[in-house]
Every structure is written in structure tokens, then in C-alpha cells.
Design a protein around this motif. Structure first.
Motif, PDB file in Angstrom:
ATOM      1  N   CYS A 267      50.927  18.882  57.783  1.00  0.00           N
ATOM      2  CA  CYS A 267      51.272  18.577  56.351  1.00  0.00           C
ATOM      3  C   CYS A 267      52.231  19.692  55.868  1.00  0.00           C
ATOM      4  O   CYS A 267      52.501  20.547  56.433  1.00  0.00           O
ATOM      5  CB  CYS A 267      49.837  18.935  55.631  1.00  0.00           C
ATOM      6  SG  CYS A 267      48.513  17.898  56.026  1.00  0.00           S
ATOM      7  N   THR A 268      52.618  19.383  54.572  1.00  0.00           N
ATOM      8  CA  THR A 268      53.934  20.273  54.099  1.00  0.00           C
ATOM      9  C   THR A 268      53.594  21.540  54.165  1.00  0.00           C
ATOM     10  O   THR A 268      54.367  22.656  54.396  1.00  0.00           O
ATOM     11  CB  THR A 268      53.858  19.700  52.549  1.00  0.00           C
ATOM     12  OG1 THR A 268      53.810  18.354  52.695  1.00  0.00           O
ATOM     13  CG2 THR A 268      55.389  19.837  52.053  1.00  0.00           C
ATOM     14  N   GLN A 269      52.493  21.989  53.631  1.00  0.00           N
ATOM     15  CA  GLN A 269      52.084  23.731  53.701  1.00  0.00           C
ATOM     16  C   GLN A 269      52.262  24.197  54.893  1.00  0.00           C
ATOM     17  O   GLN A 269      52.555  25.457  54.655  1.00  0.00           O
ATOM     18  CB  GLN A 269      50.604  23.605  53.136  1.00  0.00           C
ATOM     19  CG  GLN A 269      49.585  22.923  53.577  1.00  0.00           C
ATOM     20  CD  GLN A 269      49.218  21.499  53.015  1.00  0.00           C
ATOM     21  OE1 GLN A 269      50.246  20.764  52.679  1.00  0.00           O
ATOM     22  NE2 GLN A 269      48.138  21.189  52.780  1.00  0.00           N
ATOM     23  N   TYR A 270      52.207  23.652  55.964  1.00  0.00           N
ATOM     24  CA  TYR A 270      52.232  24.210  57.256  1.00  0.00           C
ATOM     25  C   TYR A 270      53.810  24.474  57.760  1.00  0.00           C
ATOM     26  O   TYR A 270      53.839  24.948  58.834  1.00  0.00           O
ATOM     27  CB  TYR A 270      51.346  23.665  58.362  1.00  0.00           C
ATOM     28  CG  TYR A 270      49.883  23.337  57.617  1.00  0.00           C
ATOM     29  CD1 TYR A 270      49.191  24.549  57.112  1.00  0.00           C
ATOM     30  CD2 TYR A 270      49.378  22.350  57.593  1.00  0.00           C
ATOM     31  CE1 TYR A 270      47.958  24.547  56.578  1.00  0.00           C
ATOM     32  CE2 TYR A 270      47.979  22.025  56.955  1.00  0.00           C
ATOM     33  CZ  TYR A 270      47.320  23.370  56.423  1.00  0.00           C
ATOM     34  OH  TYR A 270      46.116  23.045  55.923  1.00  0.00           O
ATOM     35  N   ILE A 271      54.640  23.930  57.020  1.00  0.00           N
ATOM     36  CA  ILE A 271      56.045  24.225  57.469  1.00  0.00           C
ATOM     37  C   ILE A 271      56.794  24.917  56.102  1.00  0.00           C
ATOM     38  O   ILE A 271      57.834  25.283  56.216  1.00  0.00           O
ATOM     39  CB  ILE A 271      56.835  22.977  57.525  1.00  0.00           C
ATOM     40  CG1 ILE A 271      56.789  21.890  56.681  1.00  0.00           C
ATOM     41  CG2 ILE A 271      56.537  22.319  59.055  1.00  0.00           C
ATOM     42  CD1 ILE A 271      58.067  20.901  56.652  1.00  0.00           C
ATOM     43  N   ALA A 272      56.183  25.342  55.070  1.00  0.00           N
ATOM     44  CA  ALA A 272      56.695  25.691  53.793  1.00  0.00           C
ATOM     45  C   ALA A 272      55.870  27.011  53.216  1.00  0.00           C
ATOM     46  O   ALA A 272      56.594  27.598  52.157  1.00  0.00           O
ATOM     47  CB  ALA A 272      56.881  24.524  52.918  1.00  0.00           C
ATOM     48  N   LEU A 273      54.762  27.230  53.565  1.00  0.00           N
ATOM     49  CA  LEU A 273      53.752  28.112  52.990  1.00  0.00           C
ATOM     50  C   LEU A 273      53.438  29.139  54.135  1.00  0.00           C
ATOM     51  O   LEU A 273      53.460  28.835  55.247  1.00  0.00           O
ATOM     52  CB  LEU A 273      52.748  27.720  52.115  1.00  0.00           C
ATOM     53  CG  LEU A 273      53.013  26.703  50.974  1.00  0.00           C
ATOM     54  CD1 LEU A 273      51.901  26.383  50.274  1.00  0.00           C
ATOM     55  CD2 LEU A 273      53.894  27.294  49.968  1.00  0.00           C
ATOM     56  N   THR A 274      53.108  30.447  53.739  1.00  0.00           N
ATOM     57  CA  THR A 274      52.484  31.350  54.549  1.00  0.00           C
ATOM     58  C   THR A 274      51.363  32.023  54.080  1.00  0.00           C
ATOM     59  O   THR A 274      51.245  31.855  52.615  1.00  0.00           O
ATOM     60  CB  THR A 274      53.456  32.492  55.182  1.00  0.00           C
ATOM     61  OG1 THR A 274      53.708  33.296  53.889  1.00  0.00           O
ATOM     62  CG2 THR A 274      54.867  31.731  55.624  1.00  0.00           C
ATOM     63  N   ALA A 275      50.706  32.855  54.791  1.00  0.00           N
ATOM     64  CA  ALA A 275      49.682  33.567  54.291  1.00  0.00           C
ATOM     65  C   ALA A 275      50.114  34.593  53.074  1.00  0.00           C
ATOM     66  O   ALA A 275      49.275  34.865  52.345  1.00  0.00           O
ATOM     67  CB  ALA A 275      48.822  34.348  55.360  1.00  0.00           C
ATOM     68  N   GLU A 276      51.326  35.106  53.191  1.00  0.00           N
ATOM     69  CA  GLU A 276      51.785  36.048  52.373  1.00  0.00           C
ATOM     70  C   GLU A 276      51.599  35.594  50.833  1.00  0.00           C
ATOM     71  O   GLU A 276      51.613  36.112  49.892  1.00  0.00           O
ATOM     72  CB  GLU A 276      53.194  36.489  52.689  1.00  0.00           C
ATOM     73  CG  GLU A 276      53.306  37.188  53.826  1.00  0.00           C
ATOM     74  CD  GLU A 276      52.547  38.517  53.900  1.00  0.00           C
ATOM     75  OE1 GLU A 276      52.667  39.176  52.969  1.00  0.00           O
ATOM     76  OE2 GLU A 276      51.787  38.838  54.566  1.00  0.00           O
ATOM     77  N   ASP A 277      51.846  34.027  50.656  1.00  0.00           N
ATOM     78  CA  ASP A 277      51.748  33.499  49.382  1.00  0.00           C
ATOM     79  C   ASP A 277      50.284  33.769  48.738  1.00  0.00           C
ATOM     80  O   ASP A 277      50.166  33.512  47.538  1.00  0.00           O
ATOM     81  CB  ASP A 277      51.975  32.019  49.549  1.00  0.00           C
ATOM     82  CG  ASP A 277      53.402  31.690  49.753  1.00  0.00           C
ATOM     83  OD1 ASP A 277      54.365  32.291  49.417  1.00  0.00           O
ATOM     84  OD2 ASP A 277      53.804  30.867  50.957  1.00  0.00           O
ATOM     85  N   MET A 278      49.441  34.009  49.638  1.00  0.00           N
ATOM     86  CA  MET A 278      47.988  34.039  49.039  1.00  0.00           C
ATOM     87  C   MET A 278      47.675  35.469  48.762  1.00  0.00           C
ATOM     88  O   MET A 278      46.472  35.765  48.477  1.00  0.00           O
ATOM     89  CB  MET A 278      47.125  33.571  50.263  1.00  0.00           C
ATOM     90  CG  MET A 278      46.938  32.208  50.262  1.00  0.00           C
ATOM     91  SD  MET A 278      45.807  31.694  51.365  1.00  0.00           S
ATOM     92  CE  MET A 278      46.063  32.199  52.736  1.00  0.00           C
ATOM     93  N   LYS A 279      48.715  36.528  48.457  1.00  0.00           N
ATOM     94  CA  LYS A 279      48.263  37.713  48.046  1.00  0.00           C
ATOM     95  C   LYS A 279      47.807  37.808  46.559  1.00  0.00           C
ATOM     96  O   LYS A 279      48.703  37.476  45.787  1.00  0.00           O
ATOM     97  CB  LYS A 279      49.547  38.638  48.238  1.00  0.00           C
ATOM     98  CG  LYS A 279      49.871  38.794  49.765  1.00  0.00           C
ATOM     99  CD  LYS A 279      50.012  40.396  49.959  1.00  0.00           C
ATOM    100  CE  LYS A 279      49.806  40.642  51.472  1.00  0.00           C
ATOM    101  NZ  LYS A 279      50.531  41.282  52.579  1.00  0.00           N
ATOM    102  N   GLY A 280      46.724  37.605  46.445  1.00  0.00           N
ATOM    103  CA  GLY A 280      46.173  37.013  45.443  1.00  0.00           C
ATOM    104  C   GLY A 280      45.662  38.163  44.157  1.00  0.00           C
ATOM    105  O   GLY A 280      45.964  39.254  44.314  1.00  0.00           O
ATOM    106  N   PHE A 281      44.871  37.771  43.378  1.00  0.00           N
ATOM    107  CA  PHE A 281      44.376  38.226  42.109  1.00  0.00           C
ATOM    108  C   PHE A 281      44.657  39.817  42.093  1.00  0.00           C
ATOM    109  O   PHE A 281      45.274  40.319  41.011  1.00  0.00           O
ATOM    110  CB  PHE A 281      43.079  38.071  41.600  1.00  0.00           C
ATOM    111  CG  PHE A 281      42.687  36.554  41.650  1.00  0.00           C
ATOM    112  CD1 PHE A 281      41.565  35.939  42.100  1.00  0.00           C
ATOM    113  CD2 PHE A 281      43.579  35.660  40.817  1.00  0.00           C
ATOM    114  CE1 PHE A 281      41.364  34.482  42.078  1.00  0.00           C
ATOM    115  CE2 PHE A 281      43.338  34.344  40.696  1.00  0.00           C
ATOM    116  CZ  PHE A 281      42.140  33.701  41.321  1.00  0.00           C
ATOM    117  N   ASN A 282      44.190  40.394  43.171  1.00  0.00           N
ATOM    118  CA  ASN A 282      44.165  42.001  42.897  1.00  0.00           C
ATOM    119  C   ASN A 282      45.408  42.573  43.581  1.00  0.00           C
ATOM    120  O   ASN A 282      45.829  43.683  43.637  1.00  0.00           O
ATOM    121  CB  ASN A 282      42.939  42.809  43.668  1.00  0.00           C
ATOM    122  CG  ASN A 282      41.724  42.266  42.743  1.00  0.00           C
ATOM    123  OD1 ASN A 282      41.652  42.117  41.614  1.00  0.00           O
ATOM    124  ND2 ASN A 282      40.795  41.876  43.448  1.00  0.00           N
TER     125      ASN A 282
END
Ligand code: URP
Ligand code: ZN
Ligand code: ZN
Ligand code: ZN
Length: 477
Positions: A267-282
Motif C-alpha cells: 500500500c501507499t503508506q509503505y512507500i511514502a511514510l515512516t515510523a518517524e511520522d508517528m512521533k506523537g502527542f508528547n
């Protein structure tokens, strides 16, 4: 009287097999001829400088999907989700009809028909999500529903309200073998995720970023291997969906090299997003926006996914469009979600961006050919899920579901361009080269340069034939 209803003139047609200069003649919603000097038409579309490709088929989208009580509801129903699809050049979606535990399967499916009927801008079908494989479901309901055109199932190896244990997986596989249905498998191990989640929470690691750490690639690999082993035992083909990186990809490749009928989707997310994008709320503001399962990995995983695409490990490229709102207490930032990643609803929107991102990173950056693009975004979906030869090519006899594509147009993806109901796109700011400029459904222009001309109800339910890729192997047939 003109010869045709519509003529698409002067474009370059692309199919999974060929690229050729031809006009496309349409009558009664179908393609009736391709070639030169075909005749007169009531309407002519000038496609010079454009690619003329089969409309996208996205065989993995979630629309109006029932969420557990007390949890956020999906942002897109059929109207907004399929509006977004046609704007992105997709003309058929296969969505999911979930069986809530304890409910009958047919009544569940009928509830989804109620949500879709008269609402859809594009054609649609349903995969059946089986959460409760009772003797009645396996013995009566599934065979009857397969006969009615619901020829694929999805089963989950995780999620509290959906997980099947190994025996249940084997029973569903056995049923699919008998019915000739294709089973899609969500491969992530339930107990491993629970173990990791509790451990992370005890350590106070509750931000959305830790969603990724709670389900690392080994969790996906183990489940993929288990699913493949069970499928081998039962002798039934399976499709492993939303593969995120090298570990699961290599399991599928290994199975294929053994001669097993194991198929793969990414899927798209596996060629365009990484775990770094999930650096979340805190950590920063927005991590929860990217929470989906399996989670996006890293750039090396993008390379592994391309290796699998180019090497033929993956047959289909889907969006796994599964949208939740970002803002509001009913969205990804719901109050519980701020206490732990485990309460952030899993899933991201992307049905509109699938072909844009895949074309740009695939064709424009030279990783795949135009024909591979068409195969992975349209033709193979039709073939795998029993829609071929009605959908998925530019040739006489096929539905006139067509996207005109400008291979040179550059755009920056942004929420302001989107047609979904979700209030963000995870691909915000991504610069792409290659863009859908016109979408036709059954010979009717339904989207013209982002302007929606179609109506809810233009799209119809598609009962599907058995997949030629399903059923038992010849050896044991
Ligand atoms: O996070 C995701 N992908 N949610 C959608 C449900 C699924 O497993 O496909
Ligand atoms: Zn899944
Ligand atoms: Zn999904
Ligand atoms: Zn109708």
C-alpha cells in the motif's frame, strides 16, 4: 445517428500489456473499439498528450465500516469515500462488510448494502470480514454468499474484536477452499502485540510513536509465516494484505518460490511514510495522524517494498483507505487516545492519493514501467477478485472506466485538493509528478480536473465471479 456515444481521441493507451496510440470508441457504457479513424461520435474528448488508462481498482478500502461501540467512527461513508476515489482516478473500490461477533453474515452484508446503495460515485463490491466462523457461517452462509458474488473474505490475526485463533483460521481457509473464495489475511500476531503493548505502557511509553514499536516487523513476519503454513496445510491460496516491509515480503517470496499460491498486496503508506511520522502527542503534535497497522517502517523498508513490486512478489497496490478524523473528541485525538497509543484508531485516508503517489515514485522516478503501473493499480485487482474481463483494461468489451493521466503535471498533495470527508491527508506536502485529469465511469465523465461531475448512485454494486487464483491446487482438485 453518430457511430458512437463518445470518442476519446489522440491519447496514448496503456494496458498491463501494451502502450499504443489509439482512439477509444465508447457505446452504451462500454469500450467498443480502439484504433484510428473509428467513426463519428456524439461527443469527442481530446486526449492528446495524455495517457489513457483503465480506471483504478482499489481492492482494499474501508468505507462506513462499523467500529466497536464507544470508539471513533470512520470519517468516510460511501458518498465521500467514492467521491475521493474518482477524483484520484479510481473507478472501482472493494470495501469490507464486517460481521460483528454473534451476528449473521448475510444480515451484516445487507447492512453494508444499505449504507452504499444510491450513495456511491464509483462501482463497488464487498469482501466479507469473518469474525465469528460458527458452523452456520462456515456451512451455510459463506457458500451461499460466495454464490451471490461475494467471492473474497478477510480474516484478522489481531484486533480484539476481529482476531481469529489458529483453529478458526484453518476452518475459514478450509471453507474458502471448498467455495473457491480468495482469503485476504491481516498478518500481525495478537499475543505478541499485547505483550509489547503492555510492556511499553508499563514503561510509560504511550505516545503514538510506540504504536510502531508495539508491532515491529517480526510480529508481522511471524504471522505471515503462520498464515502461509496453515494455507499450505489446507491447500488453499491466500492473499497477504498490506505488507509493510522486508520481513513479511520475504516470507511471501519464499512461499512463492516453493510453488505455493501465496499472493501479496502492499500500500501507499509503505512507500511514502515512516515510523518517524508517528512521533506523537508528547513528541510533537501530529503522530496519531499516521497510526495504521501494520505501521509504516523506515526508508530501507520502502526499498524492500520496491524490490517486491519489481520482483513480482506483490500483485496489487492498494490504499487501505481507512479514514478517521484528526480533530475532535471523536477523532484520532479522542481523550482516551491521549492516554495510550492503543486507543488511537488504526487507519489513514488515501484512496485519492494511491495512484498519484505510486505513479510518481514508480513511473516518474523510473522504478516501474507504465504497464506495471496499470497492472498493479487496476488489471491485477480485477483478475485477483473476479472482475476480469469486465474491468481492468482498455479493449473492446470492457466497461468504459477510464482515467486520463497527465504524466508531466506536478502537484503538491494537500488537504485543500482532497475530496474525502477526513480532515487531513497523511501525504500533505508530498510533491508528485503525474496526475489524474479526467475520470470516466461507464463512459460518463465523473471528474474533470478535480471538479466532480458524477452523482451519488452513478456507481453500482458488482457481484464478482470466483477468482481464477483461488480454489485448491490442481494437484488436489
Ligand atoms: O490500520 C489499518 N490498516 N486499519 C484498517 C484495518 C485493516 O487492518 O486493514
Ligand atoms: Zn488489515
Ligand atoms: Zn485495511
Ligand atoms: Zn443505478
Amino acid at each position: 445517428m453518430a457511430d458512437f456515444d463518445l470518442l476519446i481521441r489522440g491519447g496514448t493507451c496503456v494496458t498491463a500489456a501494451d502502450t499504443f496510440r489509439a482512439d477509444v470508441a465508447i457505446r452504451g457504457g462500454r469500450i467498443v473499439a480502439t484504433g484510428e479513424n473509428l467513426g463519428s461520435a456524439d461527443k469527442v474528448i481530446d486526449a492528446s498528450g495524455m495517457l489513457v488508462m483503465p480506471g483504478g481498482i482499489d481492492s482494499h478500502v474501508h468505507l462506513a465500516q462499523h467500529s466497536a461501540p464507544g470508539t471513533p467512527q470512520m470519517a468516510d461513508g460511501f458518498e465521500s469515500g467514492t467521491r475521493s476515489a474518482i477524483a484520484g482516478g479510481t473507478t472501482t473500490v472493494l470495501s469490507f462488510a464486517v460481521q460483528p461477533r454473534g451476528a449473521g453474515l448475510r444480515e451484516s452484508v445487507m447492512a453494508y448494502h444499505g449504507k452504499a446503495e444510491g450513495q456511491s460515485f464509483c462501482d463497488y463490491g464487498f469482501h466479507l470480514i469473518i469474525t465469528d466462523p460458527s458452523p452456520n457461517v462456515l456451512g451455510q452462509e459463506l457458500p451461499s454468499l460466495v454464490g451471490d458474488g461475494y467471492t473474497s473474505f478477510k480474516v484478522f490475526m489481531t484486533y480484539d474484536d476481529m482476531v481469529l485463533n489458529d483453529r478458526q483460521l484453518l476452518d475459514v481457509f478450509d471453507c474458502a477452499r471448498g467455495c473457491g473464495a480468495l482469503v485476504m489475511v491481516h498478518c500481525e500476531g495478537y499475543d505478541a502485540i499485547r505483550y509489547m503493548t503492555e510492556k511499553l505502557e508499563r514503561a510509560g511509553k504511550t505516545a503514538p510513536y510506540y504504536h510502531g514499536e508495539s508491532r515491529p516487523q517480526v510480529v508481522e513476519r511471524e504471522a505471515a509465516h503462520r498464515a502461509i503454513s496453515h494455507a499450505e496445510l489446507v491447500d488453499v491460496p491466500i492473499m497477504i494484505v498490506h505488507v509493510s516491509g522486508r520481513e513479511a515480503m520475504e516470507q511471501i517470496r519464499w512461499a512463492q518460490q516453493k510453488g505455493l499460491k501465496v499472493y501479496g498486496e502492499t500500500c501507499t503508506q509503505y512507500i511514502a511514510l515512516t515510523a518517524e511520522d508517528m512521533k506523537g502527542f508528547n513528541m510533537d503534535e501530529t503522530g496519531g495522524k499516521y497510526v495504521c497497522s501494520p505501521p509504516p517502517r523506515d526508508r530501507a523498508s520502502w526499498d524492500a517494498i520496491w524490490e517486491g513490486i519489481r520482483g513480482g512478489v506483490f500483485q496489487t497496490f492498494s490504499s487501505d483507505h481507512c479514514p478517521f478524523f484528526w480533530e475532535g473528541t471523536e477523532g484520532k485525538q479522542n481523550p482516551k487516545a491521549k492516554t495510550s497509543f492503543r486507543w488511537v484508531p488504526n487507519g489513514i485516508p488515501g484512496v485519492e492519493n494511491r495512484m498519484q503517489v505510486f505513479f510518481s515514485k514508480g513511473v516518474s522516478e523510473g522504478r516501474i514501467s507504465l504497464n506495471e503501473f496499470v497492472a498493479l493499480t487496476s488489471t491485477n485487482h480485477a483478475k485477483m477478485y473476479g472482475l476480469y474481463p469486465r474491468k481492468g483494461s482498455i479493449a473492446p468489451g470492457f466497461d468504459a472506466d477510464i482515467v486520463l493521466w497527465d504524466a508531466n503535471r506536478e502537484e503538491t498533495i494537500s488537504q485543500s485538493l482532497m475530496h474525502h470527508a477526513a480532515d487531513y491527508t497523511p501525504y500533505e506536502g508530498l510533491r508528485v509528478k503525474g496526475w489524474p485529469v479526467m475520470t470516466l465511469l461507464g463512459g460518463k465523465v465523473v471528474c474533470d480536473d478535480g471538479r466532480i461531475l458524477g452523482r451519488p448512485g452513478d456507481g453500482h454494486f458488482l457481484p464478482r465471479a470466483l477468482s481464477p487464483f483461488a480454489g485448491p491446487s490442481a494437484r488436489q482438485r
